[in-house]
Every structure is written in C-alpha cells, then in structure tokens.
Design an enzyme around this catalytic site. Structure first.
Site, PDB file in Angstrom:
ATOM      1  N   GLU C 173      27.346  76.539  15.768  1.00 45.56           N
ATOM      2  CA  GLU C 173      28.519  76.108  14.999  1.00 45.56           C
ATOM      3  C   GLU C 173      29.842  76.714  15.502  1.00 45.56           C
ATOM      4  O   GLU C 173      30.581  77.330  14.727  1.00 45.56           O
ATOM      5  CB  GLU C 173      28.318  76.398  13.505  1.00 45.56           C
ATOM      6  CG  GLU C 173      27.082  75.682  12.963  1.00 45.56           C
ATOM      7  CD  GLU C 173      26.970  75.654  11.436  1.00 45.56           C
ATOM      8  OE1 GLU C 173      27.829  76.243  10.771  1.00 45.56           O
ATOM      9  OE2 GLU C 173      26.034  75.016  10.936  1.00 45.56           O
ATOM     10  N   GLU C 292      19.869  71.899  12.399  1.00 46.29           N
ATOM     11  CA  GLU C 292      19.825  72.453  11.041  1.00 46.29           C
ATOM     12  C   GLU C 292      20.094  71.316  10.081  1.00 46.29           C
ATOM     13  O   GLU C 292      21.025  70.543  10.277  1.00 46.29           O
ATOM     14  CB  GLU C 292      20.918  73.513  10.803  1.00 46.29           C
ATOM     15  CG  GLU C 292      20.684  74.829  11.458  1.00 46.29           C
ATOM     16  CD  GLU C 292      21.790  75.838  11.118  1.00 46.29           C
ATOM     17  OE1 GLU C 292      22.476  75.673  10.086  1.00 46.29           O
ATOM     18  OE2 GLU C 292      21.961  76.776  11.898  1.00 46.29           O
TER      19      GLU C 292
END
Lengths: 508, 508, 508, 508
Positions: C173, C292
C-alpha cells in the site's frame, strides 16, 4: 582413585538442582520453539519453577494508560494529559498464554518483578537487544497497583492456593547500572519496600525476597539491604543473589571467551553471603535462593556448549545445596535475545538445549542428577570427582566427572568397591564426553552450518545422546573418564532370569 | 582392504529393499503396539507395500454364511441347511480399520489371498498358534466371489486407480503341507486358476502372481506352476517365492537355534528360479518377487536380534536386486503370534523392531540402505564387505559390514581413496556393532527382564541408536569394523563457514 | 425464491478463494498460538499461499551491518563509521523457523518485500504498534542485495524448483503515507524497479508484481505504475491491489465501527482495475491478484466476528474469481498486533479464528467453499443468495446466504428443484447463523470475559461448530435462512442399505 | 412443571456414576481403536475403574502348562503327560500392554477373575463369539496360583500401594448356565472360596467380592452366597450384581429389539438386594457394587444408540447412588465381539462411543453428570424429570430429561425459579435430543452406510455434539424438552464487563 563404600556412610547432599531454572524473557515464552525446548527439558529432567526477566516488559503488553478524550496515538498523542484523569488498564492476553503453557508443562513461575513498562518508566535507560527499561517507576502507586493486579489476576485464573506458592523476587541485579539506573541503592530499597508490601497485601502467604544482586558489590548490597529491611520492617522471606564463575570475557565478532575460575574456587565469590545473612539475628538461617548461576554470564560464550561446562556444573551441583535453598541454572534453552537473535544453533547460549532441539552436554548433567532422586536414601560418597548415593532398594547410583579446563587430555580412573548384597549385578553407565556425546564437535565437523537441514538436525540430535553401556559385575566398579567426561552409573542386583530355553549368545 | 575410487565406475545396484516388508497376520494390525512399531519403521525407513497372512482368517470376520429361517448358533445351529438357500454376507469393519491405518502410515498392501475362513473351508487343518485354516475352499464359486467382493470393496473405499497398484498373490507356501493341505499341487493350481481369473475380472490392471513357494521343492513347483499357467492361459504377472538362509534349527523351550548358511552361499537356494522362469519363452524376464526373506524362518530364533543378523542382511541387500524385482524382509515388527505370544521383548522374533519399540540392529541395516537412495547417482564400488555410491551433488555414501558368524572377534579395516573435489570434507559415520548398538546385550546384562519397566525400556531404546561420529577429512577414509559391525558413512564437502568471531575450541 | 435446475447449465465460477490467505507480521509466525490457529485453518480449509508484512522487520533480525574495529553498541556505537568499510551480514535463524513451520503446515509464502530494516532505513517513519519502518532504503544496492540474498537462501534451503513458485510482491500500500513515506509515487517506482530486477536476477522464473495499492488513489497509481513499467521495461508478472468494503469507522476506546458497503456494491471500488490493466495492450489479460480483502480494514472492527461478515463474504466469494486471479482474505487468525495486543478473544480482529482457537462464522464460509471443490464438475446456479454446483458423481453441492446488514430479522426461503437420478437421496445441510453458530453471542452472554477459562473456551469452541442436519429427500430442497445465515448443502443419492435385520426406529 | 428453589434444600444425591465403566474383553484392549475410544471417554467424562471379562481368556496368553521332555504341539502333543511333572509358566506380555495403556489413560482395573484358560478348564463349554471357557478349573490349586501370580505381578509392576486399591470380583454371572457350567451354585461357591482366599493371601488390603449375578435368580443366589460366606468365613468386602431394564428381545438378522421397562420401574428388579444383604447382621450396610448396568443386555439392541437410551439413563443416574456404592455402565465403547464383529458403526452396541469415534447420546448423559461434580455443594431439587444442584460459588447446575418411550412426541416444559444473588446471570444449556444431537438419524439419512468414508465420519462426529445455547437471565429458567431430550444447564452470575469501547451488536 579408589574408594571402598561400606554403606554406613551418610554424607550431606541436598540435591535442589530442580527447584528452579532460568529462561529468556517472558515474551519469548509465546514462541513455539521455546515451548518445544521447555517440553524436552521437562520430560527428561523436570524443574519445579521457572524464572526470567520481562514480566512487565512492553512486549507482554500488560500495562496501559489512557485518558478519556485524549488521543493515545498520532501527532497529538497525549495532548491535554491530566495526571489526575489518567486511568490504567491491564491486558492479560499474553500473560495468560504464557502461564497456560507453563501449566501444561508442569512448571510454575518464580516471579521476578520487572522491568519497567514504558508508560510507567521514569527514564529511557534500557538493557539488551530487546530494550528492557531499567528505570524506577514514575509513579510508585501505579507500580504497586500493577503488582497487585497481576498477582490477583493470576490467583483468579490459577487458584489462590496454587499461586501463593510462587515465590516473588523484586527486580534483577540492581547493583549493576545496566539493570537499574545508576545502580541506585536507595531507589532500589524504595522499590523493594513498595513492592514487597504490595505483594503481601494481596496475600500474606506469598514468599517475597531480594535483592537479586550479582557478584562484585554483593557484600555491600546484601548487608545494606538487610539493614534496610530490618529497620523498615519490610516483608522478607528469602535473600536472593546470582553466581557466575568466569572472568570478564575477550570479545570477537558475535562471541565472547571468558576464563573459567579454577574448579577449586567455583564457589569462592558466593561464600560470603551465608555469613552476612546469618550475622543478622533476625535473618539467621534464612533461605538463600541463588536465582541465577552458570559458568559465564554472557549469552554468547562458546564455553556453554562444551563438555567442559557439563563437567564443571556436575561438580557444582554436588555441593551447591549445602548452603543454599535453591540454585537456578541460567537458562533452560536458547530462545533468548539479550544479545540479539543468534546466527547459528551453537552460539554459546546459556541454554541446556540448543536451537534445533539439540540437548547440550550440560543437559545431561542435570538429567543425571535427577536420576539420583529416584528412590534416594542417602549419600555415601562425595569427592571432587564423584558422588555416590544409595537407593532404598539397595542399589547404588552415582555421577563421576573429569574437569579438564586446559583440554589437556588427562584421564581419570575411578575404582569403587560397593557393599552389594549378591554377586549377580549389572553396572549401567551413561557417558557424556567429547567423543561420544559432543554435538558441538559434530556441528563443527559438518562445517558449522548456520542453518542445518532437517537431516543434519536429526544427526545432531542422535549424536547428542549419552552413550549407554552395561556390564555384568559383582561388587567392584571401574570407570575410566576421558577429558571433561560426565558419567552416570547405577549398580543393582540383576539375577539372570532367562526364559525357558533361552541362552544368550548361543548360535546353534 | 584398500580401494581407490575414480568416480568413473558404474556398477549394477538395484536397491529395491523398500518395495515391500512382511508383517504378522492382518488381524494383529488392529493392535496399538503394531501401529506404533510400523509407524517407527515408516518414519525412519519407509516401505511401499506390506504383505502378511490372514486376510481371510476368522479374526478378520469378513466372510459369513447364513440361511433365512435357519439358526446360526446354539444347539440347532444350521439344522435345515440347504445349500441352495445359503447366502453370504461380508463384514468389512476390521478390514477397513486395518487399511485406514496403513493409509495413515503411507504403506499399501501387497495382498496375499488366504487363509480359508472356517465356513468356507473343506477341512480342519490349521497352522500356527492362531490356527489359520489351510484347506481348499469347499466351494470355489464362493471363494471367487469373496476375492471379487474384497477387491471391489477396497476400490470403492480407496479408489480404483490406487487399488489396482496393489499386487495380489495367491496363497502362501503351498508346497508345505503345513500351509496347504497335503501340499497338493493340483489343488493349488486350481486355486490359482480360479483366484487369478477372479482378480482380473474385477480389473485387468491388477498384477497377480504365485506360487509363493518356499525353498525345498521350489524347483519342481515353479516349473510345474509355469507349465500349468501356460497351458491354461491363466493370468500371471509375476512369479513369487521365499528365501531363508538357515538350516533346520535346534529347539529348546520356547526357542530355536538354526545354523546360518555361509555368507558366500547366501543366495544359493534361490539362484535356480531366475533360470527356470527364463527357460519359458512366455515368461522370460518376468518379475520375480521374493515375497519373504530373512535368515531364519522361525519366529523364535535369537539370531534375529543379533548384530550378526544385521551384518548378514547388509550383505544380502547389496546384491539382492540384481536378479529380483523385489525382496520383502519378514517382518517389520514383533507383534506376531505364529508361535504364540512372546514371553519377553527379545525372543528371536522376525521383526526389525522388538516389542517395547526397540529397534534391532537389522533395523539400521535397512535405514542405512534407505540413505543410499537420497540423491543417488550410481554405484562405484561393491565388494563382499561394502558398497559405495556417488550422489548427484558429488558426495559419496556407503555401507560396510563385517560378518563374523563364528563370533571370533576378527576386525576388518577398510581404506578408501575417493575423488573428492575439495580438501575440506567431513566424514560422517553411523555405526552399529556389538559394543555401541546392541540392545540385546543391554537387555541380557539387565538380567533379561521379561517385563521391563518404562525406565528400562527407555534405556534400551537409547542404547539401540547408531553411534554417530564425524571427522574432518580430505580424500581418504579408513573404517575399522569390529565383529558384526554395520557402518554407514558419508563423505561430503563441508568447508568451515564460521560465524563472525567464532573459533571452535577456543577457551579464552 | 424458487429455482429449477436442469443440469444443463454451465455458469462461470472460478473458485480461487484458497490460493492465498493473509497473516499478521512474519515475526508473529514464531508463536505457538499462531501455529495452532494456522494448523486448524489448514486442516479444515487449506490454503496454498500465505502473505503478510514484516519479512524484513527488525524482529526477524535478518539484516545487520557492522564495520570491523567499530563498536556496534554502547556510547561510542558506530563512531568511525566509514561507508566503504561497512559490511552486511544476514541472520536466517528466525526466517527458517517460520518457513519450516509453513512447510509443516503445507502452505507456501506469497512473499511481500518489506518493511525496511532499521539499519537500512532512510528515516524514522513507522506504522503500527509494532513500528514497521516505512521509509525507502538509504542504499538501494544493499536493498537489492538483501532481496537477492533472501531468495537465494530460501532456494538453498527449500529447493530452487519449489521457491520459484512463490510469488513476490513489492511493498504494501505505497499509496498511503502511513505505509510509504509521503506516499511518494516516484520513490515507489524506483523501489519497484530495483526490487523486481533483483528478483529476476536470482531466477527468471519468479513471478513478481505490484503495486499492492489500496482503494482511494488506486486508479491513478495503477495507471502510472503500468506506464512506468512499460517505459522502463521492468519485470512484471501480475498486478496487485487490495479491496475492503466499508467506510471509515467510528472509533470508541479500543474499537472501531465502520459502515458496510451495500451488498450490491461490494465490488464497486474494485471494478476499475481490470479495465485499466486491459487498456494497456502489453498487459491486457494480465493476472490481477487482490492480495488483501475483507469487509473492514481495521483490526478492531467487531463486524469481523459477526455472522453478517460470514454472509457478506459468502456473496463475495461467489463472483470474486470472475475477474481476478486470486483474492486473499485478510487474515487467517487473530495473533496480530497492528493495533496492539488484543484485550479479549473477540475484539473484531481480521482472523478466521479467534484467540483461544475458536473458529468465527466466516471461517465456515471458506470451509464451505472448499467443499465445492471436491469432485467439482460445473456451476449450475448463481444468484445473489446462493450458488449451486454439480459434482462428477451426479450429486449437487451449494451454499446459500442471507445478508441482513440491518439486522432486521428477515428470513429467506430457497426452493430448489434438482435433476436427481433416483428418488432415494439425502440432503445434508451445515448451517451457520446467529442462533446455531455464533460464538460471539455465547461469549457476550457469558459476560464478555477477557480471559476465559479452559472450560469456557471449550464451550465456545463447541458453540462455534456448524449445525448439521440431514433429511431424506427426492428432488426438491427447501432451505430457510434466518438473518445472516450461511448454509452449505449437499444432495446425493443415498439408497438405504440396511444391514440384515436392522430397522431404523424400531423399538421392540 | 414449575419449581421454586430457595437454596435451603438438601436432598440425597450420591453421584457415583464415574466409579467404574464396563469394557469388551481384555484382549480387545490391545486394539488401537479401543484405546482411542477409551481416550475420548476419559477426556470428556473420566472414570476411575474399568471392568470387563476375559482376563484369563486364551487370547491374553497368560497361563501355560508344559512338561519337560513332552511335546506341546503336533501329532504327539502331551503324550506322556504326568500330572506331577507338569509345570506352569505365566506370560505377562499382553497383560502389561493392556495395563500400561490403562495407566496412560488414568483408569484402573476393577479386576474380574475369569474366564478359564483352556489348559486349566475342566470342560469345553464356551460363551460368545470369542469362546470364553466357562467351566470350573480342572485344578483348584493351579487356579489359586494363577490368581496369586497375577496379582503379585501387577504389584511388582505398578506398585503394591496402588494395586491393592483395585477391587477384585470372582467370575461373572454364575447364575446363568451360559456363563458358568450348569449355573452350578455349589461349584461357584467353591470357586469363590478358593479365589477370595487366594486374593487375601497376596495382600489383605485387597477388596474382594461376588457373586456378580444377573437378575432372574438373583435373590436365591445372593442369599445362599451370603450364607455360604458366613458359614465358611470367606473373605468378603462387597456384594456385586448386575442390572438391566429390558425384557427378552425380539430377534431379526443381526439385531434384537427388547421392550424397555417402564421408567417408573427402572430399579424394580434390583430393589430386593439391599434388603437381603442388610438382613444378614454380619453384612448389614455392606457395599453393593452393581458391576454392570444398562437398558438392554444384548450387544445388538438398536435402543442403545437412541436418544431414548440417553434420557432413560439420565433418570437412573439421578437416584442410582441412593442404595448402591457404585454402578458400572456396560460399556464405554463398541470395540466388542460378544456377538461377533459388528457390521456397521451403529449396530446397537453397548458403548457410549460408536465405532468411528462417534459419541452416542448416552455419552453426554454421563458427561453432563460429570459436570455436576465440579464445585458441587448439594442437591436442591430431584424429580423424575430433573435434578438441580448448587455449587460452592453460588451458581446452579442441573440436568433435565424427557423420557418418551413411545416416541409419542410429547414435550415437557420445566420452569425453575432460583435464588440468584444478582440479576446479571447467564443460562448455559447443552442440549441432546433427536433433532440436534442424533448421529444415528444422520447415519440413517445417509443410507446407513456400513463403511462410512472419513468425510462421512467427520460429519457424524460433528452432528454428535450437544447443541450449546446461552441467554442472559435473572432468576427464572424455562426449558422446553422435546421427546427424549437430555439437557444440561448452568445458571451463574455473569455481569457484562465490556472492554473499553466495546458495544455488543453495534454496527456503526
């Protein structure tokens, strides 16, 4: 050396080696490999208590302050903190996991109160790779509450009657600046005062003690400590201290090489304590718990992995109980991070077990002493090279060792004559020496692999078993001990009771 | 003896020792101790198939006849039996338990069709303490149905593709009157004919074979069998027979003492089979499965527990694969009741493992050969005392033995020069001999206890491990073998890669 | 709702839910409780890969710099540092422990390269309670070397052929400033460039990908990332991103309460990615790994423990595979410290399993989808409330759910007509709903104990099993689903084959 | 039904259900599946003693005669037998395996002396599929020696202090001709006389008893037995008998269907014993051990697998201890061969556990009664439908049942008002009834598979767990019991102690 045993001897021998064992910090007790190593130790030896640092260290996450309306994290963390509004909450999640696994393994804590949770610390001093905070509490009330809440929680979960049998010790080695800010004696006494009273407030039956000092300034500290306790009428159930038998080490890379004290002086630095304690009439005869002992006090001394260590410890265990209630070997295993994470399975760690579940020679020293407790009646011989005990069933068990701290290769022969009741006996020996049970050498010969394969680990484990030998005997036993050997032996009646038609060794 | 290996050798060596292993009767496979012994064997050695007697024996409870309206038990049992109305039902409860545990242990059956369920038997002849019925079926159709139902059930439960890889053998040692009524050859051929066709009817991919004879009349039987098969066009995928290397034993009480064939003649009685099979052009080159072999053929020959047995088997395994597809050691463990329930843990049983989970010396012979399969490239030396193989990574592995069937105490020294690529190598040896790995002697010295305590069993198990030794070496290896030693060795590159600051053996 | 299935349907359904599962940071994988939770997950569900943060975090202790002659610790640490003389060493001790236990549990890593070891970091920014460093390397060569050394070590230990099948993803991220300093896109691209080339340098067969972004700025990032890759000809085997389906949460104390996206929009934020990727002709059709996903992205959202979560995920799994190669539920268990150590077993953690080894409702959603893979032939029905598949043996399996995100109590009835071949069938249902499988409620009713006793944990575990029900049926199935129910069902031929004389339900 | 409990009640309730449990013959205790079933029973319930037949049966292989010089096997077996030269040897191999596993599982034998080893038997009468010989010894001295040798061996191996706490019972049901030749009373008394004296000769502390009769002629036998004992001054420590509560069954194929006694008469046939014993002043108040009880006395009564059985036994256990020292449910598991090897997992066996490790409903009846022992203070309510007890901590535990022996479907509602100290309580119920915990029905619905797959077994096991439910309550409890339900319940203080910020059920 020749000894004739009549069986009428009765020699002092308090075999307390299994009362307590040391461990890496409590947070490591969450690890799987830690559990497996402790399981092996408990199955083959079996200790009653376990003692280590870090109960209140941050990774156990027990202590937490907060204030309603005030952010705990982020750029504005604790802006608007008002001490009177600060509240404390406790988190027992990890503590319970650790204690549950101790219970599964039939071992109980010997509680050490320390180190300081970050939010309760008065400063930034830390010790070890894992950064245990070594400063006094910034608020002694909250410290006392932490102790009380912890003991109360343990009693709620594991039963009051059980938990009050767990000894409590206040801090660790406060006479070293590394472990206690400035090694400030007055501050430690204050800590002891507050802590010991907090403990007794929870339940008077708890045994509490200190000052957990190491050698060096031990005399001054113990004397001053006892004076303080006497004067302030603090609770005190036992005196505790540590004992290591090596000089300051030479360092190289990740390792340190310390010089071992001569075997004849293995208790020299420890001997004053009994006298000091007994010089106070209020404390005369009080239990002394040596809450840490080993040869070297560094976690990266290759000595710990050697047969020499096993032989040296064998000597110590034969007489350690004469003056001390207990003595706790530091430590059971090598999951231990004080000096960082070890690079290799053998790295001079304190443990009885190397990483990879490999018992070291010293593991067997303890396992052998454990065997002496089985059916023990009395001690019939104790020399600087051996101990022999008589069992209730008329058999004899003993341990012999040959400390060769020069690695000179000298051998010892021990000849015993024993008062056996019959002529049909068996001598069983279990030998640990540099040739037959030396996993360090096997690992070295393999090229010192940092990361042995499963096959290599299995080979190492196999090579780390004592060498078993039996022979038929009458009443004489002769043991030959090569350098740094430790040998367990057992002589007992064993009449041959062959099954119908069976002849041992018959071919046709 | 001195050998220089260049690395250019390429010697025939078919190491098929792990294709199959023998077992006590199938009903015993329900036992917990059986499972534990097989588990140990599978973990440390690992066989592919398992073969034993008694699939259809009464204790497996597979076959049952009934007739509606006719009582099956009591004083009027079977009164009014009418063959045409008799029905058959099958009970797979125990079979599934056995097969499920085989599956758990990653071993597959080598199916032996036998013995005769009581209700299907034509007579009362039995063999063994456990009374296996050895008579032909009273109804060959029902026999064929039993075979088909059994194979079909196994395929339903374990998968067709899997089950068709399980070989099927018809009966056991029909050339002995003990195993087959009157050793009636014609009747066996009939049995083979019916059975082999039944097997193929279920699935053509099944491998079926016979005649599973033992030595003695093997030549006549195999020849006649092949003629019968040829003439009648029976299915036949392999020829099977047994091989033992001892004379008829002397008996005393519960034991028998047979004379071992000289090691130079260890295959003498077996050698004719290949020729006979190849003399039939239809069967030339057909697989020969030696579905049982061992030194002695009795389950109470103390020889089986001795180091001599381990050394002798080591010799056999080095060349057994030259002419035979497979050879199945009889047996993996000592849960075995052919001669009754053993009185003592060591009792001369066939097993690689003694009761109490104690590996015998011969266990290690197999474990050592298994190690040769790892990264195997080729065989570079084969003598009557040793075998040496080269691995794909350039290392060498080998096994050496010293068969001393007179227990004379003579020693052998083996000197090898090897084409190692570097000078920094390690020699790893794992030794099994009468001094270092001889649980039988330990048990004897203890007084031959019929019922060892848990402590004694643990000592026996510890004493039953190979002795591991390592040494640094360049390109020469010297092995000294005492009487009946079996020694596994491995030489490989092992440059010392010490961690920063680590010096092996340094004290301070 | 009524559906009639003919058996001729063939509906797209790529059931890839088991390709990968998320985990707490790698250092936690050393813990015993972590291992036990993962073991439960692998036994009952079984994932192929596992992905988490922290491979290079300090607690893994892999990376270490030193300079001969310069102290590493103490007051003079690193005085005299000379960049040209600094050396690097790697410590694989903990990495091997983690990877060995993954291997034991038959799961392989999905490698995420990150975060930054302290000694290699260019700044002090950290994320989470456990303080993962989120700054770029201070030396890109050393970073590349770290990657190469790590992959090489893994190949040495676990085999090259095996390790090259482990995907590699660069960082996590980076489009969030919390995870990557300043969310600096240029810097991330540099990191990707260096990292992906380092990976391929070790072995070209490795699959490498990025940019592992979360929603929000995902469109900009993915587009820019692909342009960068195209322009610079970086290696790229897959595109990765994350997907969560809740709004920003309301916080209170240790907890957060986020609003769930409406079920009809559960993929809304994700849908653009496929289009962007396909808009590059070089990358058209490239695998998208959603590395995810979950409902909420905070580790303390009570939602995760609720039946609603299970039902919502059931919907997502039915169509997730339509456009994505894989989707990795975040996470398998609740040993997880991003927000600190949880105070209670149920605390809204991401895990499928709560601490104390209690499967949560969502655990069963995955277990039920796993059952669809067994003997799977094709999908015959897919609606917003259910999925039905046909097996090779003619039976049908399905899952139905009732998402009630208002907790309104509405029920759904599902009526199916199936093309069964016979009339003698069984319907097996395994039901998870708020009444029959809701350990959170049981724990609440008990008073929400932070530290349940062993007895309470056992009760919780028992209460956390699906409710099994069977009924005889012909070709119609009617399922009644209460709020937030997830129901697995199976209809198969099951003729009653009673044993001789057995009549079910007969009393006398 | 409505009951108000004040807490002042104190009702007789001797919960001795765990003193002893029955087992299949001792030879079966060697089996792995037997061990696993017993392990499950011990983990979830926990019995103190275990009693079964066959200690001296041939498959245990304990007793063996031989005569030097005389062949034991073969065509000339025992030719030349001379009674004076015959010797006896004992084989403890299997006995030790069984006893070792009992010890591992923390259960002790309740020794039953029987049946007759073939070589010691005076006739050929046998009982059961496994053919236990039921004739008197052909030599009473050898019988006495066998008893003495067995007890002595057990004391040698397991410790004298331990073994003397194992009760000893002489034979089994001698009042049935099937179990004792001709049900000859005089001969049994002789056996008892010899046996009881042999036992006491070994150690006076052994408790010995008889006559182990079943119902029918029990009154005559017990009276005559006590007269004999009194007259001959035999040792006698307890009186033993059996108790079953069904009529003679209707048979069909492998099964039998007996009529259950009305629940109000469940002890009718047993009630006379206490009076008879007490009518002898020498034996007044002597312990009565009901060494077997169950509903049906046949091992193939489908009743045993039904919920009705569980409910009926729940009633019995509530009052059984009023007049009897102990009562031993016959049996713990379904590894049992009296009627042959079962064909299917559910076959009406006696066991608490079905083959495949599936707990039956009655298993939970015992598990529920076990829960009453935890922290037990006193009984506060006992009715024909329930029992309620008070715990030391102020909570209440109870069991309720609804025996519906007509399968009529009637329900019972039980309303309790309890003297709870606070208003914040939890009610925990664990329910076993025909809908929620009925593995027999699940198995039936599956088609009654004789050989369930591993998946089917797992489903059966999951379906065989009690249904756990919790609810918040004040002081009133209302339980609805469907037909043949057994419900455990527990009401205790459970104030909600939410963690900071946690609100159960909150969504956002």
């Amino acid at each position: 050396m020749n000894y004739k045993i009549t069986g009428d001897e009765n020699i002092t021998f308090n075999n307390n080696a299994f009362y307590c064992i040391g461990t890496g910090r409590m947070g490591l007790a969450l690890q799987k490999q830690y559990y497996e190593q402790l399981k092996l130790v408990q199955e083959k030896i079996g200790f009653e208590h376990i003692r280590g640092h870090g109960l209140f260290h941050n990774d156990m996450a027990i202590y937490r302050e907060f204030q309603p309306g005030v952010p705990e994290f982020g750029p504005h963390a604790w802006e608007g903190r008002d001490e009177k509004k600060v509240q404390v909450e406790y988190n027992w999640t990890y503590l319970d996991m650790v204690m549950d696994s101790y219970k599964e393994l039939h071992i109980k804590p010997f509680i050490e109160l320390g180190f300081m949770p970050k939010q309760l610390a008065s400063g930034d001093n830390t010790i070890f790779y894992w950064k245990g905070n070594t400063t006094p509490p910034n608020n002694y009330d909250r410290w006392a509450n932490l102790i009380k809440a912890t003991l109360q929680h343990l009693m709620d979960r594991y039963g009051t009657e059980e938990v009050v049998t767990w000894p409590v010790e206040v801090w660790n080695e406060p006479n070293l600046p590394g472990f206690w800010k400035d090694a400030n004696m007055e501050e430690y006494f204050k800590l002891y005062d507050v802590s010991s009273r907090a403990v007794k407030e929870v339940d008077k039956r708890f045994k509490v003690g200190g000052p957990a000092v190491c050698g060096g300034t031990d005399k001054e500290w113990i004397k001053a400590f006892l004076e303080f306790v006497r004067k302030n009428k603090c609770p005190l159930d036992f005196v505790s201290r540590h004992h290591y038998t090596t000089e300051f080490p030479n360092y190289d890379g990740h390792y340190g090489y310390p010089k071992l004290h001569p075997k004849t002086k293995c208790f020299e630095q420890l001997d004053s304590t009994r006298g000091i304690v007994d010089s106070f009439k209020e404390f005369k005869g009080m239990d002394i718990n040596v809450t840490e002992f080993n040869t070297s006090y560094i976690p990266n001394a290759p000595l710990h992995d050697m047969n020499l260590n096993a032989a040296y410890i064998a000597l110590m265990l034969s007489t350690f109980g004469d003056n001390h209630k207990s003595y706790s070997y530091w430590t059971f295993g090598d999951i231990f991070e004080e000096g960082g994470v070890p690079y290799t399975p053998f790295h001079g760690g304190f443990g009885l077990v190397a990483n990879g579940l490999i018992p070291k020679p010293t593991f067997w020293t303890f396992a052998f002493y454990k065997k002496l407790t089985k059916s023990y009646e009395k001690c019939v011989l104790k020399t600087p090279e051996c101990i022999v005990t008589k069992c209730k069933d008329g058999s004899f068990r003993g341990i012999a060792w040959n400390i060769d701290d020069k690695l000179s290769g000298k051998e010892i022969t021990l000849n015993l004559t024993l008062p056996m009741e019959t002529k049909e006996n068996v001598l069983i020996t279990e030998l640990v020496d540099e040739e037959v049970c030396n996993p360090l050498k096997v690992w070295h010969d393999m090229g010192e692999p940092a990361n042995p394969s499963q096959d290599e680990l299995e080979l190492l484990r196999t090579s780390a078993q004592p060498f078993v030998k039996t022979e038929r005997c009458k009443n004489k036993v002769s043991l030959n001990l090569k350098e740094n050997a430790v040998c367990y032996f057992e002589i007992k009646a064993a009449p041959i009771k062959s099954d119908r038609g069976y002849t041992y060794g018959r071919l046709n």
